[in-house]
Design a protein around this motif. Structure first.
Motif, PDB file in Angstrom:
ATOM      1  N   ARG A 222     -20.249  21.890 -44.158  1.00 17.17           N
ATOM      2  CA  ARG A 222     -20.355  22.019 -42.666  1.00 17.17           C
ATOM      3  C   ARG A 222     -21.960  22.339 -42.289  1.00 17.17           C
ATOM      4  O   ARG A 222     -22.893  22.436 -43.259  1.00 17.17           O
ATOM      5  N   ASN A 223     -22.825  22.001 -41.190  1.00 23.09           N
ATOM      6  CA  ASN A 223     -23.431  22.244 -40.332  1.00 23.09           C
ATOM      7  C   ASN A 223     -23.341  23.894 -39.697  1.00 23.09           C
ATOM      8  O   ASN A 223     -22.450  24.189 -39.882  1.00 23.09           O
ATOM      9  N   LEU A 224     -24.511  23.853 -40.160  1.00 21.20           N
ATOM     10  CA  LEU A 224     -24.826  25.591 -39.188  1.00 21.20           C
ATOM     11  C   LEU A 224     -25.086  25.228 -37.861  1.00 21.20           C
ATOM     12  O   LEU A 224     -25.706  24.480 -37.298  1.00 21.20           O
ATOM     13  N   THR A 225     -24.667  26.249 -37.439  1.00 16.87           N
ATOM     14  CA  THR A 225     -25.305  26.341 -35.725  1.00 16.87           C
ATOM     15  C   THR A 225     -26.287  26.465 -36.128  1.00 16.87           C
ATOM     16  O   THR A 225     -26.648  27.876 -36.958  1.00 16.87           O
ATOM     17  N   SER A 226     -26.801  26.815 -34.347  1.00 17.54           N
ATOM     18  CA  SER A 226     -28.948  27.458 -34.241  1.00 17.54           C
ATOM     19  C   SER A 226     -28.126  28.844 -34.232  1.00 17.54           C
ATOM     20  O   SER A 226     -29.245  29.971 -35.361  1.00 17.54           O
ATOM     21  N   GLY A 227     -27.321  28.919 -34.157  1.00 21.46           N
ATOM     22  CA  GLY A 227     -27.442  30.441 -33.365  1.00 21.46           C
ATOM     23  C   GLY A 227     -27.078  31.236 -35.829  1.00 21.46           C
ATOM     24  O   GLY A 227     -27.418  32.303 -35.625  1.00 21.46           O
ATOM     25  N   GLU A 228     -26.231  30.883 -36.543  1.00 19.33           N
ATOM     26  CA  GLU A 228     -25.800  30.793 -37.626  1.00 19.33           C
ATOM     27  C   GLU A 228     -27.972  30.943 -37.999  1.00 19.33           C
ATOM     28  O   GLU A 228     -27.985  31.820 -39.502  1.00 19.33           O
ATOM     29  N   ILE A 229     -28.112  29.727 -37.730  1.00 20.64           N
ATOM     30  CA  ILE A 229     -29.699  29.803 -38.471  1.00 20.64           C
ATOM     31  C   ILE A 229     -30.903  30.690 -37.709  1.00 20.64           C
ATOM     32  O   ILE A 229     -31.111  31.803 -38.698  1.00 20.64           O
ATOM     33  N   VAL A 230     -30.577  31.522 -36.567  1.00 21.58           N
ATOM     34  CA  VAL A 230     -31.547  32.370 -36.608  1.00 21.58           C
ATOM     35  C   VAL A 230     -30.968  33.858 -36.486  1.00 21.58           C
ATOM     36  O   VAL A 230     -31.667  34.450 -37.015  1.00 21.58           O
TER      37      VAL A 230
END
Length: 342
Positions: free
Chosen positions: A126-134
């Motif tokens: 799956r894609n990561l959410t922006s929060g998971e990258i932050v």
């Protein structure tokens, strides 16, 4: 529950308004998280108890779990991080002369299938959410007790295959009231998704663009990078040219040197011909071997000859310093070993 880290400052203002709260509280919350490094709503002491409870009931403030950490002799640190759903990702901290640079992951697994790359050993889930990258940035900073100065979206996954979340991440970490990492200290690396490059050229932010090229011609690039069969090198060159004209920004081209594959001096000449007239520079990268793929690092004298030939032909280029050779240095290696129970 939505993560507080998924929200840019403007998005947080809108969320607070919807909850009947004053929008100016968003700046206070941002300051607690991104300036004071406080990740627990209940420790944000200039917020009322009622607002602390409201935030706790509507948003998650948890960072990621560090499952494993490898530290190389040169200070490079590879983190294996666990997401809330149990997925494992990697984040790599590199100590540079100009600061602390963090390489973050944008997808859980990767479908690009580059034949030399450890990231694709496990397919995209799956894609990561922006929060998971932050949270990769914040988790590492919380562990280090020091600030990250540069971020590259160059870990596992293709950033332009997760465009909206990656750009949300970029705007979040660039926010002046937050981490305030300057746009020129942020880099996105793509394997050459032309629609993403086109879209990125219209963004109102001066973030660096790096493109994984790794070959001087279509024949070799087709072998190394399946994406080339969809977007060939001529089309990619046109996209790079348009991007440069539109943004007036120089583009970095990544070129991993693979022994007896793409490192002959004749390929340096082909590469120089391909790049003639473009405002680019080439970042030559010594290969971190991946057991499953069988490629080998080019010999030292071959690397030097390749670089010298590019310079002779007036192509700007640098040789990337090796990082983390004595640990699982290549993107995806540590995660792949853990997933396979090695």
């Amino acid at each position: 529950m939505k993560s507080i880290y998924d929200l840019t400052l403007e998005q947080l203002k809108e969320e607070l308004k919807a909850l009947g709260q004053k929008p100016f509280r968003a700046k206070q919350i941002y300051e607690w998280i991104y300036v004071k490094n406080v990740y627990d709503f209940h420790q944000m002491t200039n917020l009322s108890k009622e607002l602390q409870e409201t935030l706790s009931n509507h948003f998650s403030d948890a960072l990621l779990t560090i499952k494993e950490k490898q530290v190389a002799r040169d200070g490079t640190t590879k983190y294996l991080l666990e997401l809330e759903d149990g997925g494992l990702i990697e984040t790599v901290l590199m100590i540079q002369t100009y600061g602390r640079s963090l390489c973050v992951t944008s997808q859980l697994g990767c479908n690009m299938g580059c034949s030399f790359c450890a990231s694709g050993l496990l397919k995209k889930q799956r894609n990561l959410t922006s929060g998971e990258i932050v949270k990769q940035v914040l988790t590492v900073m919380n562990d280090l007790k020091e600030r990250v100065t540069h971020v590259v979206v160059m870990g596992t996954g293709e950033p332009f295959d997760n465009y909206d979340e990656v750009m949300n991440f970029i705007y979040t970490v660039n926010e002046p009231h937050g981490l305030a990492i300057g746009a020129r200290h942020l880099t996105i690396s793509t394997c050459g998704l032309i629609p993403g490059i086109e879209r990125f050229s219209h963004e109102p932010i001066q973030v660096n663009l790096a493109i994984s090229l790794h070959a001087p011609n279509d024949e070799i690039r087709n072998e190394l990078m399946p994406i080339n069969k969809r977007y060939n090198m001529d089309d990619l060159r046109d996209a790079i040219k348009t991007y440069i004209e539109r943004t007036n920004r120089r583009v970095t081209l990544e070129y991993i040197l693979l022994k007896d594959v793409n490192d002959d001096i004749k390929y340096a000449r082909q590469l120089a011909h391909y790049l003639r007239g473009l405002n680019v520079y080439v970042n030559l990268i010594p290969y971190n071997p991946v057991d499953e793929h069988g490629y080998k690092q080019s010999l030292g004298h071959t690397i030097t000859a390749f670089k010298d030939e590019l310079i002779r032909l007036h192509i700007n280029c640098t040789l990337r310093k090796e990082h983390g050779r004595d640990i699982d240095g290549a993107c995806g290696q540590l995660r792949a070993k853990r997933e396979k129970g090695a």
